[in-house]
Motif scaffolding. Sequence first.
Motif, PDB file in Angstrom:
ATOM      1  N   LEU A  62       0.797  -1.228   0.000  1.00  0.00           N
ATOM      2  CA  LEU A  62       0.000   0.000   0.000  1.00  0.00           C
ATOM      3  C   LEU A  62       0.826   1.273   0.000  1.00  0.00           C
ATOM      4  CD1 LEU A  62      -2.666  -0.909   2.731  1.00  0.00           C
ATOM      5  CD2 LEU A  62      -2.934  -0.992   0.240  1.00  0.00           C
ATOM      6  N   THR A  63       2.032   1.219   0.551  1.00  0.00           N
ATOM      7  CA  THR A  63       2.825   2.426   0.760  1.00  0.00           C
ATOM      8  C   THR A  63       4.299   2.063   0.820  1.00  0.00           C
ATOM      9  OG1 THR A  63       3.005   4.406   2.155  1.00  0.00           O
ATOM     10  CG2 THR A  63       2.763   2.296   3.298  1.00  0.00           C
ATOM     11  N   VAL A  64       5.133   3.076   0.941  1.00  0.00           N
ATOM     12  CA  VAL A  64       6.547   2.846   1.220  1.00  0.00           C
ATOM     13  C   VAL A  64       6.638   2.602   2.725  1.00  0.00           C
ATOM     14  CG1 VAL A  64       8.847   3.846   1.225  1.00  0.00           C
ATOM     15  CG2 VAL A  64       7.296   4.284  -0.693  1.00  0.00           C
ATOM     16  N   LEU A  65       6.902   1.371   3.108  1.00  0.00           N
ATOM     17  CA  LEU A  65       6.995   0.981   4.514  1.00  0.00           C
ATOM     18  C   LEU A  65       8.458   0.792   4.873  1.00  0.00           C
ATOM     19  CD1 LEU A  65       5.763   0.033   7.211  1.00  0.00           C
ATOM     20  CD2 LEU A  65       5.716  -2.285   6.234  1.00  0.00           C
ATOM     21  N   ARG A  66       8.854   1.455   5.945  1.00  0.00           N
ATOM     22  CA  ARG A  66      10.215   1.298   6.464  1.00  0.00           C
ATOM     23  C   ARG A  66      10.108   0.850   7.917  1.00  0.00           C
ATOM     24  NH1 ARG A  66      12.194   7.054   3.979  1.00  0.00           N
ATOM     25  NH2 ARG A  66      12.130   6.385   1.798  1.00  0.00           N
ATOM     26  N   ILE A  67      10.829  -0.200   8.262  1.00  0.00           N
ATOM     27  CA  ILE A  67      10.783  -0.754   9.619  1.00  0.00           C
ATOM     28  C   ILE A  67      12.060  -0.357  10.332  1.00  0.00           C
ATOM     29  CG2 ILE A  67      10.593  -2.853  10.992  1.00  0.00           C
ATOM     30  CD1 ILE A  67       9.140  -4.034   8.465  1.00  0.00           C
ATOM     31  N   ALA A  68      11.893   0.368  11.432  1.00  0.00           N
ATOM     32  CA  ALA A  68      13.035   0.911  12.162  1.00  0.00           C
ATOM     33  C   ALA A  68      13.302   0.142  13.444  1.00  0.00           C
ATOM     34  CB  ALA A  68      12.773   2.380  12.494  1.00  0.00           C
ATOM     35  N   ALA A  69      14.563  -0.131  13.688  1.00  0.00           N
ATOM     36  CA  ALA A  69      15.053  -0.700  14.948  1.00  0.00           C
ATOM     37  C   ALA A  69      14.409  -2.023  15.357  1.00  0.00           C
ATOM     38  CB  ALA A  69      14.896   0.328  16.074  1.00  0.00           C
ATOM     39  N   PRO A  70      14.230  -2.965  14.422  1.00  0.00           N
ATOM     40  CA  PRO A  70      13.664  -4.248  14.847  1.00  0.00           C
ATOM     41  C   PRO A  70      14.649  -4.992  15.755  1.00  0.00           C
ATOM     42  CG  PRO A  70      14.453  -4.423  12.595  1.00  0.00           C
ATOM     43  CD  PRO A  70      14.586  -2.976  13.002  1.00  0.00           C
ATOM     44  N   GLY A  71      14.108  -5.621  16.791  1.00  0.00           N
ATOM     45  CA  GLY A  71      14.943  -6.390  17.710  1.00  0.00           C
ATOM     46  C   GLY A  71      15.316  -7.743  17.130  1.00  0.00           C
ATOM     47  N   GLU A  72      16.014  -8.498  17.922  1.00  0.00           N
ATOM     48  CA  GLU A  72      16.537  -9.794  17.472  1.00  0.00           C
ATOM     49  C   GLU A  72      15.425 -10.764  17.051  1.00  0.00           C
ATOM     50  OE1 GLU A  72      19.111 -12.400  16.096  1.00  0.00           O
ATOM     51  OE2 GLU A  72      19.660 -10.421  16.813  1.00  0.00           O
ATOM     52  N   GLN A  73      14.330 -10.834  17.808  1.00  0.00           N
ATOM     53  CA  GLN A  73      13.248 -11.764  17.463  1.00  0.00           C
ATOM     54  C   GLN A  73      12.652 -11.411  16.106  1.00  0.00           C
ATOM     55  OE1 GLN A  73       9.551 -11.380  17.338  1.00  0.00           O
ATOM     56  NE2 GLN A  73       9.389 -13.544  16.820  1.00  0.00           N
ATOM     57  N   LEU A  74      12.427 -10.123  15.856  1.00  0.00           N
ATOM     58  CA  LEU A  74      11.860  -9.735  14.561  1.00  0.00           C
ATOM     59  C   LEU A  74      12.852  -9.961  13.435  1.00  0.00           C
ATOM     60  CD1 LEU A  74       9.815  -6.491  15.280  1.00  0.00           C
ATOM     61  CD2 LEU A  74       9.035  -8.860  15.130  1.00  0.00           C
ATOM     62  N   ARG A  75      14.112  -9.644  13.659  1.00  0.00           N
ATOM     63  CA  ARG A  75      15.120  -9.892  12.615  1.00  0.00           C
ATOM     64  C   ARG A  75      15.179 -11.378  12.262  1.00  0.00           C
ATOM     65  NH1 ARG A  75      18.264  -5.893  10.922  1.00  0.00           N
ATOM     66  NH2 ARG A  75      18.303  -3.972  12.093  1.00  0.00           N
ATOM     67  N   ARG A  76      15.072 -12.223  13.275  1.00  0.00           N
ATOM     68  CA  ARG A  76      15.075 -13.671  13.044  1.00  0.00           C
ATOM     69  C   ARG A  76      13.839 -14.085  12.237  1.00  0.00           C
ATOM     70  NH1 ARG A  76      16.804 -14.777  17.837  1.00  0.00           N
ATOM     71  NH2 ARG A  76      14.752 -14.884  18.795  1.00  0.00           N
ATOM     72  N   LEU A  77      12.661 -13.548  12.612  1.00  0.00           N
ATOM     73  CA  LEU A  77      11.426 -13.830  11.873  1.00  0.00           C
ATOM     74  C   LEU A  77      11.571 -13.411  10.418  1.00  0.00           C
ATOM     75  CD1 LEU A  77       8.332 -14.561  11.808  1.00  0.00           C
ATOM     76  CD2 LEU A  77       7.933 -12.153  12.415  1.00  0.00           C
ATOM     77  N   PHE A  78      12.086 -12.218  10.181  1.00  0.00           N
ATOM     78  CA  PHE A  78      12.235 -11.719   8.815  1.00  0.00           C
ATOM     79  C   PHE A  78      13.239 -12.558   8.026  1.00  0.00           C
ATOM     80  CE2 PHE A  78      11.244  -7.262  10.655  1.00  0.00           C
ATOM     81  CZ  PHE A  78       9.891  -7.545  10.683  1.00  0.00           C
ATOM     82  N   ALA A  79      14.339 -12.966   8.664  1.00  0.00           N
ATOM     83  CA  ALA A  79      15.350 -13.764   7.983  1.00  0.00           C
ATOM     84  C   ALA A  79      14.839 -15.170   7.661  1.00  0.00           C
ATOM     85  CB  ALA A  79      16.617 -13.843   8.829  1.00  0.00           C
ATOM     86  N   LEU A  80      14.174 -15.799   8.621  1.00  0.00           N
ATOM     87  CA  LEU A  80      13.679 -17.166   8.412  1.00  0.00           C
ATOM     88  C   LEU A  80      12.631 -17.249   7.309  1.00  0.00           C
ATOM     89  CD1 LEU A  80      13.374 -18.441  12.087  1.00  0.00           C
ATOM     90  CD2 LEU A  80      14.938 -19.284  10.325  1.00  0.00           C
ATOM     91  N   THR A  81      11.834 -16.212   7.157  1.00  0.00           N
ATOM     92  CA  THR A  81      10.761 -16.214   6.162  1.00  0.00           C
ATOM     93  C   THR A  81      11.168 -15.588   4.836  1.00  0.00           C
ATOM     94  OG1 THR A  81       9.911 -14.111   6.985  1.00  0.00           O
ATOM     95  CG2 THR A  81       8.983 -16.126   7.946  1.00  0.00           C
ATOM     96  N   GLY A  82      12.352 -14.968   4.802  1.00  0.00           N
ATOM     97  CA  GLY A  82      12.779 -14.274   3.595  1.00  0.00           C
ATOM     98  C   GLY A  82      12.189 -12.879   3.468  1.00  0.00           C
ATOM     99  N   ALA A  83      11.427 -12.460   4.458  1.00  0.00           N
ATOM    100  CA  ALA A  83      10.810 -11.133   4.402  1.00  0.00           C
ATOM    101  C   ALA A  83      11.856 -10.029   4.434  1.00  0.00           C
ATOM    102  CB  ALA A  83       9.817 -10.956   5.544  1.00  0.00           C
ATOM    103  N   ASP A  84      13.041 -10.327   4.950  1.00  0.00           N
ATOM    104  CA  ASP A  84      14.093  -9.311   4.989  1.00  0.00           C
ATOM    105  C   ASP A  84      14.590  -8.945   3.594  1.00  0.00           C
ATOM    106  OD1 ASP A  84      15.355 -11.755   4.595  1.00  0.00           O
ATOM    107  OD2 ASP A  84      16.983 -11.360   5.997  1.00  0.00           O
TER     108      ASP A  84
END
Length: 114
Positions: A77-99
């Motif tokens: 829908l928009t230009v989304l920027r995610i700031a300062a994600p912690g370790e759990q979110l970084r892991r979620l993004f990496a495991l799913t390829g969302a990063d």
Amino acid sequence: MTGARDAYQDGVVGDSYPAGAGWVVAARGELDQDTLGPLEQALVAAADRHPVVVLDAGAITFGDSSFLNLLLRLHQLTVLRIAAPGEQLRRLFALTGADTVLSLYGSVEDAAGA
């Protein structure tokens, strides 16, 4: 969005405020299908009004697949920027390829100024 902080201050949504060309929405706590509603409302409202939305994720302690799904939908829908994600979110993004799809930044300042 005057008063956005008051409406959500006890829930998962923190402050919302202008930054650069966009709008920052701060989130906190555990984000899953049971708690996601207020954040979804705040992010969609911001996306309707601003060309860039920055999610301040620094105080998010947990995000599940429904949270990830919200981010991926908002990314459409928009230009989304995610700031300062912690370790759990970084892991979620990496495991799913969302990063490889989502734009991650080390701080709100970096995300707002990008």
